[in-house]
Scaffold this active site. Structure first.
Site, PDB file in Angstrom:
ATOM      1  N   ASP A  82      42.629  33.052  43.338  1.00  0.00           N
ATOM      2  CA  ASP A  82      42.095  34.400  43.543  1.00  0.00           C
ATOM      3  C   ASP A  82      40.762  34.606  42.825  1.00  0.00           C
ATOM      4  OD1 ASP A  82      43.283  34.374  41.002  1.00  0.00           O
ATOM      5  OD2 ASP A  82      44.949  35.639  41.593  1.00  0.00           O
ATOM      6  N   ASN A 153      54.354  43.057  37.361  1.00  0.00           N
ATOM      7  CA  ASN A 153      54.981  43.715  38.515  1.00  0.00           C
ATOM      8  C   ASN A 153      55.481  42.688  39.535  1.00  0.00           C
ATOM      9  OD1 ASN A 153      52.669  42.732  39.637  1.00  0.00           O
ATOM     10  ND2 ASN A 153      51.805  44.696  40.239  1.00  0.00           N
ATOM     11  N   HIS A 155      53.690  40.156  40.845  1.00  0.00           N
ATOM     12  CA  HIS A 155      52.710  39.635  41.809  1.00  0.00           C
ATOM     13  C   HIS A 155      52.480  38.135  41.615  1.00  0.00           C
ATOM     14  CE1 HIS A 155      49.067  40.740  39.039  1.00  0.00           C
ATOM     15  NE2 HIS A 155      49.285  39.455  38.940  1.00  0.00           N
ATOM     16  N   GLU A 160      50.160  41.715  45.745  1.00  0.00           N
ATOM     17  CA  GLU A 160      50.793  42.800  44.999  1.00  0.00           C
ATOM     18  C   GLU A 160      52.061  43.283  45.702  1.00  0.00           C
ATOM     19  OE1 GLU A 160      49.896  43.379  42.118  1.00  0.00           O
ATOM     20  OE2 GLU A 160      47.785  43.849  41.825  1.00  0.00           O
TER      21      GLU A 160
HETATM   22  C1  GLP Z   1      46.451  37.948  37.155  1.00  0.00           C
HETATM   23  C2  GLP Z   1      46.121  36.870  38.215  1.00  0.00           C
HETATM   24  C3  GLP Z   1      47.323  36.039  38.550  1.00  0.00           C
HETATM   25  C4  GLP Z   1      48.019  35.703  37.250  1.00  0.00           C
HETATM   26  C5  GLP Z   1      48.666  36.943  36.724  1.00  0.00           C
HETATM   27  C6  GLP Z   1      49.255  36.811  35.328  1.00  0.00           C
HETATM   28  O1  GLP Z   1      46.118  39.219  37.560  1.00  0.00           O
HETATM   29  N1  GLP Z   1      45.582  37.379  39.435  1.00  0.00           N
HETATM   30  O2  GLP Z   1      46.932  34.891  39.287  1.00  0.00           O
HETATM   31  O3  GLP Z   1      48.999  34.732  37.474  1.00  0.00           O
HETATM   32  O4  GLP Z   1      47.808  38.071  36.810  1.00  0.00           O
HETATM   33  O5  GLP Z   1      48.263  36.777  34.363  1.00  0.00           O
HETATM   34  P1  GLP Z   1      48.517  36.405  32.835  1.00  0.00           P
HETATM   35  O6  GLP Z   1      48.792  34.961  32.801  1.00  0.00           O
HETATM   36  O7  GLP Z   1      47.246  36.775  32.138  1.00  0.00           O
HETATM   37  O8  GLP Z   1      49.677  37.224  32.382  1.00  0.00           O
END
Ligand code: GLP
Length: 265
Positions: A82, A153, A155, A160
């Site tokens: 992403d 959440n 995702h 989402e």
């Molecule tokens: C982000 C990214 C995801 C990631 C997730 C968890 O928003 N878009 O690809 O896996 O949220 O992030 P973190 O590892 O900082 O908790």
């Protein structure tokens, strides 16, 4: 081999629990390293990469393996999950910049083999760019391994929670999305305030994620426990995108630390 506390099956998927985030991250790095080593001259390793706080230790472990002379990325190809939209690649908050900081600049991956969705594409061309990104992956033979993290959440990538049917959610293509309020809240620290978070992003779709031959979900920390427990229990639902991984069954491995596994019954 990293010290694993226990492992079990849930909804056809394997769940491996590690004493801490470091051990879970080393297990993820080791799986990526084995995928690279299993590649042959006729078949390069095609890797789906993730960003966020969680995979940073994975990248530092891979960089150490490389620095020690034990692992080369010359024949690997990477595709990131992403990217914020719109965003310039040199913006320190872009995922392109994140990948440069944590991985690309530390290993020998040829620059043209590290792909990140382009946050500068004019809006009228976004759909074509997203479709093209999926075509590049397919033309390379498909993802051998997709590394994933999980949002609080539930995702995956930036897919989402939604009110779609399961069939619709499973078919979601790579596209432009709007960030969920909780995702914006979680990104606030990085952006210096929730109002400064770029509210939209490009994400690899659920369909492309689930097509990977192997899927590694890395989740660490107590703040992920609720989402992890919910994704492993009950039916697939679009309101909790990580539960859709159940559709890929035995191709999915969850690598979690004790804190993230604490809600799993
Ligand atoms: C982000 C990214 C995801 C990631 C997730 C968890 O928003 N878009 O690809 O896996 O949220 O992030 P973190 O590892 O900082 O908790």
């Amino acid at each position: 081999m990293p010290e694993e506390s226990r492992s079990f099956q849930r909804a056809g998927m394997t769940v491996r629990v590690f004493p801490d985030a470091g051990a879970a991250s080393r297990a993820a790095a080791d799986r990526i390293a084995s995928t690279i080593r299993a590649a042959s001259p006729g078949h390069r390793a095609i890797l789906g990469m993730a960003t966020g706080a969680t995979p940073q230790k994975v990248y530092s472990h891979l960089a150490s393996l490389h620095a020690a002379g034990g692992l080369s990325f010359r024949d690997a190809v990477t595709y990131n999950l992403d990217e914020y939209y719109p965003i310039q690649p040199l913006d320190p908050k872009s995922y392109r910049c994140y990948m440069h900081r944590h991985f690309f600049s530390l290993v020998d991956l040829p620059p043209q083999q590290g792909h990140v969705l382009d946050g500068t594409v004019p809006e009228g061309f976004v759909a074509a760019h997203c479709a093209e990104f999926e075509r590049w992956i397919e033309a390379d033979g498909g993802l051998d391994l997709q590394l994933l993290g999980i949002g609080r959440n539930g995702h995956i990538g930036f897919n989402e929670p939604s009110e779609l049917t399961v069939a619709e959610a499973l078919a979601l293509p790579t596209r432009l999305i709007e960030l969920h309020p909780l995702t914006r809240e979680d990104a606030a620290r990085e952006f210096g305030g929730v109002d400064k978070v770029i509210p939209r992003a490009l994400t690899l779709g659920v369909r492309a994620i689930l097509s990977a031959r192997s899927i590694l979900m890395l989740a660490t920390g107590a703040h992920k426990a609720e989402a992890v427990a919910a994704a492993l229990a009950g039916q697939m639902r679009a309101s909790l995108p990580a539960s859709l991984l159940q559709a890929a069954g035995e191709r999915v491995t969850w690598l979690v630390d004790e804190a993230a596994a604490s809600g799993v019954s």
